[in-house]
Write a protein that holds these residues in place. Structure first.
Motif, short mmCIF file in Angstrom:
data_model
loop_
_atom_site.label_atom_id
_atom_site.label_comp_id
_atom_site.label_asym_id
_atom_site.label_seq_id
_atom_site.Cartn_x
_atom_site.Cartn_y
_atom_site.Cartn_z
N GLY A 78 43.76 -59.08 72.25
CA GLY A 78 43.13 -60.15 73.02
C GLY A 78 42.08 -59.65 73.98
N GLY A 79 42.35 -58.52 74.62
CA GLY A 79 41.37 -57.95 75.54
C GLY A 79 40.09 -57.57 74.82
N GLU A 80 40.23 -56.93 73.66
CA GLU A 80 39.05 -56.53 72.87
C GLU A 80 38.30 -57.75 72.34
OE1 GLU A 80 37.75 -53.51 72.47
OE2 GLU A 80 39.26 -52.77 73.87
N PHE A 81 38.99 -58.87 72.17
CA PHE A 81 38.34 -60.11 71.73
C PHE A 81 37.66 -60.83 72.90
CE2 PHE A 81 39.47 -61.69 67.33
CZ PHE A 81 39.81 -60.45 66.84
N GLY A 82 37.85 -60.33 74.11
CA GLY A 82 37.26 -60.99 75.27
C GLY A 82 38.08 -62.17 75.76
N GLY B 204 46.44 -64.86 65.53
CA GLY B 204 45.71 -63.76 66.14
C GLY B 204 46.17 -63.58 67.59
N PRO B 205 45.29 -63.04 68.46
CA PRO B 205 45.71 -62.79 69.85
C PRO B 205 46.12 -64.09 70.55
CG PRO B 205 43.63 -61.67 69.35
CD PRO B 205 43.90 -62.58 68.19
N VAL B 206 47.22 -64.05 71.29
CA VAL B 206 47.72 -65.22 72.03
C VAL B 206 47.45 -64.99 73.51
CG1 VAL B 206 49.71 -66.69 72.51
CG2 VAL B 206 49.50 -65.56 70.28
N GLY B 207 46.40 -65.62 74.02
CA GLY B 207 46.05 -65.55 75.44
C GLY B 207 46.30 -66.89 76.10
N VAL B 208 45.73 -67.09 77.29
CA VAL B 208 46.02 -68.34 78.00
C VAL B 208 45.59 -69.57 77.20
CG1 VAL B 208 46.18 -67.54 80.40
CG2 VAL B 208 43.94 -68.05 79.43
N GLU B 209 44.44 -69.50 76.52
CA GLU B 209 43.98 -70.69 75.76
C GLU B 209 44.97 -71.07 74.67
OE1 GLU B 209 40.13 -71.35 74.06
OE2 GLU B 209 39.18 -70.20 75.65
N GLN B 210 45.59 -70.05 74.07
CA GLN B 210 46.54 -70.33 72.98
C GLN B 210 47.87 -70.85 73.51
OE1 GLN B 210 44.48 -67.53 73.03
NE2 GLN B 210 43.16 -68.62 71.59
N ALA C 72 32.26 -69.04 68.14
CA ALA C 72 31.64 -67.75 67.80
C ALA C 72 31.13 -67.11 69.07
CB ALA C 72 30.49 -67.96 66.80
N TRP C 73 31.29 -65.82 69.19
CA TRP C 73 30.79 -65.11 70.37
C TRP C 73 30.56 -63.64 70.04
CZ3 TRP C 73 35.75 -66.82 69.66
CH2 TRP C 73 36.80 -65.91 69.77
N ASP C 74 29.79 -62.99 70.90
CA ASP C 74 29.50 -61.57 70.73
C ASP C 74 30.18 -60.77 71.83
OD1 ASP C 74 27.58 -61.44 68.46
OD2 ASP C 74 26.48 -62.84 69.75
N VAL D 74 35.40 -60.92 61.97
CA VAL D 74 34.73 -60.02 62.91
C VAL D 74 33.75 -59.14 62.15
CG1 VAL D 74 35.07 -58.27 64.69
CG2 VAL D 74 36.85 -59.99 64.29
N ARG D 75 32.48 -59.16 62.57
CA ARG D 75 31.46 -58.37 61.89
C ARG D 75 30.96 -57.27 62.82
NH1 ARG D 75 30.50 -63.67 59.91
NH2 ARG D 75 30.51 -63.71 57.63
N GLY D 76 30.94 -56.03 62.30
CA GLY D 76 30.47 -54.89 63.10
C GLY D 76 29.52 -54.03 62.32
N ASN D 77 29.16 -52.91 62.91
CA ASN D 77 28.33 -51.92 62.21
C ASN D 77 28.89 -50.52 62.46
OD1 ASN D 77 27.56 -51.70 64.86
ND2 ASN D 77 25.58 -52.70 64.57
N GLY D 78 30.21 -50.42 62.38
CA GLY D 78 30.84 -49.12 62.53
C GLY D 78 31.60 -48.95 63.84
N GLN D 79 31.86 -50.03 64.55
CA GLN D 79 32.54 -49.93 65.86
C GLN D 79 33.94 -49.30 65.72
OE1 GLN D 79 30.60 -52.41 65.04
NE2 GLN D 79 29.45 -53.10 66.82
N LEU D 80 34.23 -48.38 66.62
CA LEU D 80 35.55 -47.77 66.75
C LEU D 80 36.10 -48.17 68.10
CD1 LEU D 80 34.60 -44.19 65.55
CD2 LEU D 80 35.33 -46.15 64.17
#
Lengths: 428, 428
Positions: A386-390, A406-412, B110-112, B420-426
């Motif tokens: 969830g943190g990595e998802f923002g 998926g991640p369960v945060g406050v919105e979920q 959708a968000w970045d 989730v779409r990336g370009n090699g993110q670790l």
């Protein structure tokens, strides 16, 4: 609060039902609490945790002594031991949750009807959340606070090894709630180590519990999923896959496979199986397995994989269904993206899967064809968080398809209702 | 398909499990079906229903003859009887569902992320939907088609009184699916009248069923809610309230009370209780009750109401908890909006409630303080309907707080996943 003598089953049922009703009453008050009220309570809770660090550490010392008597492992003792910095981290986490956006009251959708009715779908709290967790006492604060920020009352059932610590933390949390004018019963702890209480909580306490969130190992989650009579937000296991397509950049494939498997092996987003497109087995397989092995990862391969990379141990059918949570990975070759999808759907746990490919059409096919909570293109499965998802703090990751996935945060942790505004409309 | 001899319990369990697995396999194909494919299938299903009207009516004649032998009421016979226009209505409903927007694949958010990851929450089918219904054979087509448009496979369990009709309709539906190149097993009928099959379906058929939707009376819904081991979209009852505030326009209050109670008394959005602000009892109560009584409604009042309007019958405590589904209404006085909320939360079923008031602050307090799926200001409770909400056809109304709440249309028959779409993110 803790019973010194075991109560009778009837006493316990009565007490648990009363606890559920207090939670429901608190939830009604919380449902209309403003963001400012909830933030003030969380700040007061953090302050109270800091003010009571000595009591919390003293209570924890009782738990740790009992863990030692019970012969728990060093790793278990470490998870269950609090220190001043760890108590400060609990308080800091409360401050972080207080800074999250308030999800309640958010208008999720709005539209007008030809007859002039204005319809809104608006986020509301879920109500009462039951949280069942194992040894880490910090969950007491994290879970109670996340539930509160979403306007919910929480009923916590901690591991019996951390009962005294959890009770001391709870005392501080309730002091904070009370100081901010919110009901203390917004966060309650099941007042007994008696395992029968878990069964009652899973039964929903007479319809007062809306959802159960288990935090712990597979056996806890499996019991909760099997016995719960109310919805459960959980994942049983994370058998996550990385598929290296024939159009994958080799360096990226190596880096993602290593990160997905080895960054941390004990988390649910850690990869357990590597699928390599047969079309690039000759060029891509060995470099990826060399990189994993060089970092201490054991390789369990299909016959073809063992033939191409002989240091691998032969994999059994069971390996494809195993969440190692360790530096072990199972590896097989597949005929392109369709066969990769087939493997994931056959053996996976619908948690998180990644494809490495430079071909956008192949990526789309994978992202759309896989039925998992999270699917990634060219990124590591360890982003399942969830943190990595923002999304801020999370209470866990759900693999069910209902409500939260998926991640369960406050919105979920919210539901919704429809608000309809008219000026006298009648239905013809 | 129908067993002529009763199968053994083991045979039945085996057969039901196989049915679940076929549904799951069909669901995997449907999950990636395009809108055009689903629309073509629905059109072909409608055409097949029209082509087989004679067979459907012949099958229905068998059901109706059996209903008569079983001594069913005239109303029951009417609900269960098909005619050429009713079969045409079934086909027309399929065409209407084909015209709905495809909910699958819709990007819900959708968000970045700062690391360049692009995250989308995208709608997906739920999977396999079990639908348990009573005598109306048209539900066979409606429910199967709604599930299909949302990309789901359906397992239908019809009332035993309409088995032959449902089987004949199903044959046409499957002919249409096949003609459009989609799997026939997208819609299946439980192949036995044996009630044990219902228990198996409620158990989830080995994890192949994702959600159950009961369509029928309170006893059916109660059984489903008590026994289901998978989520249920349903409402047990609609004890809907109209609250007439002291700031209500009297003419509007009369019109809304009459429409909410009497437009149709047998629907779940029909009002069962009228709450009148004590501050305007002297002016507002009698005209509203006169209007209801003039249209044939029986009034059951609290002591105060009987004192003010002596033709009322005294209401008992049980009346406040009763869904009459008839031209009867219970009436009491309350001290303003807070007492109205308290009454609704104590006795209501969290379905649909309306306030009549010209005071916007009072309206907001009601809309926010009531924990029901639908809350209306200055409009009739009979708007509780997916069609009236502009959602197209609905499979029912849900009062649970998980996933679907309020009208359940095609959008509510979907889940979601994260792409989730990336370009090699670790992950660091």
């Amino acid at each position: 609060m803790l019973h010194t003598a075991a109560p009778t089953a009837d006493d316990l049922a009565h007490e648990m039902l009363a606890l559920g009703r207090r939670a429901r009453a608190a939830a009604r008050r919380l449902a209309t609490a403003t963001a400012a009220e909830k933030r003030a309570a969380l700040a007061a809770m953090a302050a109270a945790v800091r003010a009571h660090v000595a009591e919390i550490l003293a209570a924890n010392a009782i738990d740790v002594a009992e863990m030692k008597v019970n012969g728990q492992t060093a790793a278990f003792l470490d998870r269950g031991t609090l220190t001043e910095p760890r108590v400060e981290a609990i308080a800091a986490a409360l401050d972080e949750i207080a800074a999250l956006p308030d999800p309640v009251g958010k208008v999720l959708a709005a539209w007008d009807r030809p007859n002039g009715l204005h319809i809104e779908r608006v986020a509301t709290p879920l109500g009462v959340i039951g949280i069942i967790y194992e040894s880490r006492p910090n969950v007491t604060a994290d879970a109670g606070a996340l539930a509160l920020m979403a306007g919910n009352a929480a009923i916590l059932r901690c591991g019996s090894d951390s009962y005294a610590s959890s009770e001391a933390i709870l005392t501080a949390l309730r002091e904070g709630l009370s100081a901010a004018g919110l009901p203390e019963d917004a966060i309650q702890l099941v007042p007994t180590r008696d395992r029968a209480a878990v069964g009652m909580l899973l039964g929903g306490l007479g319809g007062t519990v809306d959802v159960i969130v288990p935090r712990g190992g597979k056996s806890l989650v499996a019991r909760v999923q099997a016995e719960a009579r109310v919805p459960v937000f959980a994942h049983l296991e994370g058998i996550c896959h990385v598929y290296v397509d024939k159009a994958a950049d080799l360096d990226m494939a190596i880096a993602i496979a290593v990160n997905a498997k080895l960054r941390r092996t004990g988390v649910c987003g850690s990869a357990e199986t590597l699928l390599v497109d047969r079309a690039v087995a000759a060029t891509h397989l060995a470099p990826i397995l060399d990189a994993l092995a060089a970092r201490g990862c054991a390789i369990r391969g299909s016959d073809e994989v063992v033939a191409l990379w002989p240091a691998a141990t032969p994999a059994s059918e069971e390996d494809w269904r195993t969440e190692y949570l360790d530096a072990i990975i199972s590896v097989t070759l597949v005929d392109g993206v369709e066969a990769a999808i087939e493997h994931v759907e056959t053996y996976g746990s619908h948690h998180t899967e990644a494809i490495v490919t430079a071909d956008p059409d192949t990526a789309e096919r994978f992202l759309n064809g896989i039925d998992s909570a999270i699917v990634l293109h060219n990124a590591s499965t360890q982003f399942a968080d969830g943190g990595e998802f923002g999304m801020g703090a999370e209470i866990g990751i759900a693999t069910g398809k209902m409500h939260a996935r998926g991640p369960v945060g406050v919105e979920q942790l919210t539901s919704f209702k429809y608000r309809v505004r008219g000026n006298g409309q009648l239905r013809p």
